[in-house]
Design a protein around this motif. Structure first.
Motif, PDB file in Angstrom:
ATOM      1  N   GLU A 104       6.773 -34.508 -22.734  1.00  0.00           N
ATOM      2  CA  GLU A 104       7.421 -33.880 -21.591  1.00  0.00           C
ATOM      3  C   GLU A 104       8.894 -33.673 -21.939  1.00  0.00           C
ATOM      4  OE1 GLU A 104       6.760 -34.600 -17.053  1.00  0.00           O
ATOM      5  OE2 GLU A 104       8.380 -35.929 -17.705  1.00  0.00           O
ATOM      6  N   SER A 105       9.284 -32.412 -22.083  1.00  0.00           N
ATOM      7  CA  SER A 105      10.677 -32.089 -22.417  1.00  0.00           C
ATOM      8  C   SER A 105      11.560 -32.263 -21.183  1.00  0.00           C
ATOM      9  CB  SER A 105      10.767 -30.649 -22.916  1.00  0.00           C
ATOM     10  OG  SER A 105      10.419 -29.744 -21.873  1.00  0.00           O
ATOM     11  N   LYS A 106      12.864 -32.116 -21.379  1.00  0.00           N
ATOM     12  CA  LYS A 106      13.785 -32.208 -20.251  1.00  0.00           C
ATOM     13  C   LYS A 106      13.489 -31.125 -19.212  1.00  0.00           C
ATOM     14  CE  LYS A 106      17.802 -34.338 -22.504  1.00  0.00           C
ATOM     15  NZ  LYS A 106      19.249 -34.203 -22.751  1.00  0.00           N
ATOM     16  N   ALA A 107      13.186 -29.927 -19.706  1.00  0.00           N
ATOM     17  CA  ALA A 107      12.877 -28.824 -18.786  1.00  0.00           C
ATOM     18  C   ALA A 107      11.616 -29.119 -17.992  1.00  0.00           C
ATOM     19  CB  ALA A 107      12.727 -27.525 -19.577  1.00  0.00           C
ATOM     20  N   ASP A 108      10.600 -29.652 -18.666  1.00  0.00           N
ATOM     21  CA  ASP A 108       9.354 -30.013 -17.966  1.00  0.00           C
ATOM     22  C   ASP A 108       9.607 -31.109 -16.944  1.00  0.00           C
ATOM     23  OD1 ASP A 108       7.954 -28.191 -19.516  1.00  0.00           O
ATOM     24  OD2 ASP A 108       7.420 -29.689 -21.043  1.00  0.00           O
ATOM     25  N   LEU A 110      12.383 -31.760 -15.369  1.00  0.00           N
ATOM     26  CA  LEU A 110      13.115 -31.207 -14.231  1.00  0.00           C
ATOM     27  C   LEU A 110      12.186 -30.401 -13.330  1.00  0.00           C
ATOM     28  CD1 LEU A 110      15.831 -30.780 -12.802  1.00  0.00           C
ATOM     29  CD2 LEU A 110      16.196 -28.766 -14.244  1.00  0.00           C
ATOM     30  N   ALA A 111      11.292 -29.625 -13.928  1.00  0.00           N
ATOM     31  CA  ALA A 111      10.346 -28.825 -13.136  1.00  0.00           C
ATOM     32  C   ALA A 111       9.423 -29.730 -12.323  1.00  0.00           C
ATOM     33  CB  ALA A 111       9.536 -27.923 -14.060  1.00  0.00           C
ATOM     34  N   ARG A 114      11.416 -31.262  -9.399  1.00  0.00           N
ATOM     35  CA  ARG A 114      11.636 -30.326  -8.294  1.00  0.00           C
ATOM     36  C   ARG A 114      10.340 -30.048  -7.527  1.00  0.00           C
ATOM     37  NH1 ARG A 114      15.837 -26.013 -11.229  1.00  0.00           N
ATOM     38  NH2 ARG A 114      17.713 -27.329 -10.941  1.00  0.00           N
ATOM     39  N   THR A 127      20.378 -31.989 -12.938  1.00  0.00           N
ATOM     40  CA  THR A 127      20.322 -30.867 -13.869  1.00  0.00           C
ATOM     41  C   THR A 127      19.414 -31.233 -15.036  1.00  0.00           C
ATOM     42  OG1 THR A 127      22.231 -31.647 -15.130  1.00  0.00           O
ATOM     43  CG2 THR A 127      22.670 -30.187 -13.252  1.00  0.00           C
ATOM     44  N   GLU A 128      19.139 -30.267 -15.878  1.00  0.00           N
ATOM     45  CA  GLU A 128      18.250 -30.512 -17.012  1.00  0.00           C
ATOM     46  C   GLU A 128      18.829 -31.558 -17.959  1.00  0.00           C
ATOM     47  OE1 GLU A 128      16.685 -27.922 -20.793  1.00  0.00           O
ATOM     48  OE2 GLU A 128      16.533 -26.993 -18.791  1.00  0.00           O
ATOM     49  N   ASP A 129      20.153 -31.570 -18.144  1.00  0.00           N
ATOM     50  CA  ASP A 129      20.781 -32.521 -19.061  1.00  0.00           C
ATOM     51  C   ASP A 129      20.607 -33.965 -18.603  1.00  0.00           C
ATOM     52  OD1 ASP A 129      21.615 -30.580 -20.797  1.00  0.00           O
ATOM     53  OD2 ASP A 129      23.603 -30.344 -19.869  1.00  0.00           O
ATOM     54  N   MET A 131      17.940 -35.249 -17.331  1.00  0.00           N
ATOM     55  CA  MET A 131      16.547 -35.685 -17.454  1.00  0.00           C
ATOM     56  C   MET A 131      16.305 -36.331 -18.821  1.00  0.00           C
ATOM     57  SD  MET A 131      15.868 -34.727 -14.466  1.00  0.00           S
ATOM     58  CE  MET A 131      14.149 -35.246 -14.397  1.00  0.00           C
TER      59      MET A 131
END
Length: 305
Positions: A104-108, A110-111, A114, A127-129, A131
């Motif tokens: 699970e990446s930072k973007a994942d 964060l998604a 949310r 923010t993404e950073d 995570m």
């Protein structure tokens, strides 16, 4: 003729000792209720273990941007450390423990955050950073979760490891504790029932001492004389066990089967009336056998019948 005589003597004894017979039936009912509840509760624990243990995952969270733990004294996990953990999990040495690995990446992250917090003021709070990259590890054998957790905890860049099984174990320990309590109460009530059986046999033999003396003088066999006393206890045990099975069946039907269709319980395999029906012969048969044996032993030990 002999069967009719034995039955007539049995019902005569039941009428004479109806208070004790009713008491024995009620004690049998309560004891089998606790015993059946303990058995069904353990069945439910087994169902939950079979359902949930297969879904147990070990999750390793990599060090975030601003770590606060000693494990992340070197700062945020680097891409090399992330790649090293992935390579380690997919290595031959871990193949016997690891079934699948999800990154699970930072973007994942964060998604997912949310999506879970949709409709709240927390949606835009991170923010993404902020995570963390994480690894979700599905195990070949959930029983070996500790091995994988220990191996991951020692990898550079890993902040902490979460094992879902630890959370499940706390639930199961509570349910197992309830099983032990119900079983202990059942044993206490069974002992009480056995004492009542002895009392009932002694009272019945005392009230019919003259009748049994005449029967022995005319040559009646021991089995003919003893059978009515044994059948009195069996009748009370049968009545109590049937009531217990009925109560368990109604309770499971009302509390469990009605709940299984609700969304919050849809992912749990709850016990049903079929489990009660499978248990019923053991409860009824066990009650009848134990009562018959106890009555027979009481006759030989405490009476002259």
């Amino acid at each position: 003729m002999r069967i009719g005589f034995i039955l007539s003597q049995t019902f005569k004894g039941i009428r004479s000792n109806r208070v004790v017979v009713i008491s024995l039936a009620l004690v049998t009912f309560v004891s089998l209720m606790f015993l059946g509840a303990a058995s069904l509760l353990q069945t439910q624990v087994g169902n939950m273990k079979n359902e949930w243990y297969d879904k147990v995952e070990v999750t390793a969270f990599m060090c975030p941007l601003n770590p606060t733990t000693a494990q992340c004294a070197g700062g945020e996990a680097t891409q090399e450390q992330i790649d090293a953990v992935e390579e380690f999990l997919q290595s031959d040495s871990m193949a016997q423990y690891v079934d699948e690995v999800y990154i699970e990446s930072k973007a994942d992250a964060l998604a997912n955050f949310r999506e879970q917090m949709a409709g709240t003021t927390w949606v835009d709070a991170l923010t993404e950073d902020a995570m963390q990259v994480s690894f979700r590890v599905k195990l070949v054998d959930p029983e070996e979760f500790q091995i994988v957790a220990d191996e991951l905890s020692g990898q550079p860049g890993v902040e902490y490891v979460v094992d879902q099984r630890e959370q499940l174990e706390s639930i199961f320990s509570v349910l197992n504790g309830a099983t032990v309590i119900a079983g202990g109460l059942a044993i206490t009530m069974i002992i009480t029932a056995l004492l009542l059986i002895v009392t009932m046999v002694r009272l019945s033999a005392m009230f019919r001492e003259k009748d049994t003396g005449i029967m022995r003088m005319v040559g009646a066999s021991n089995s003919t004389i003893q059978a009515p006393f044994v059948l009195e206890g069996v009748f009370a045990a049968l009545l109590g066990s049937v009531l217990a099975v009925g109560a368990l069946f109604g309770g499971v039907k009302y509390f469990f089967e009605s709940s299984s269709s609700e969304a919050q319980f849809s992912f749990i395999k709850l016990i049903d009336s079929g489990d009660v029906l499978a248990l019923a012969p053991w409860l009824v048969g066990g009650a009848l056998i134990v009562t018959a044996l106890a009555s027979y032993i009481a006759l030989r030990r405490y009476t002259k019948v």
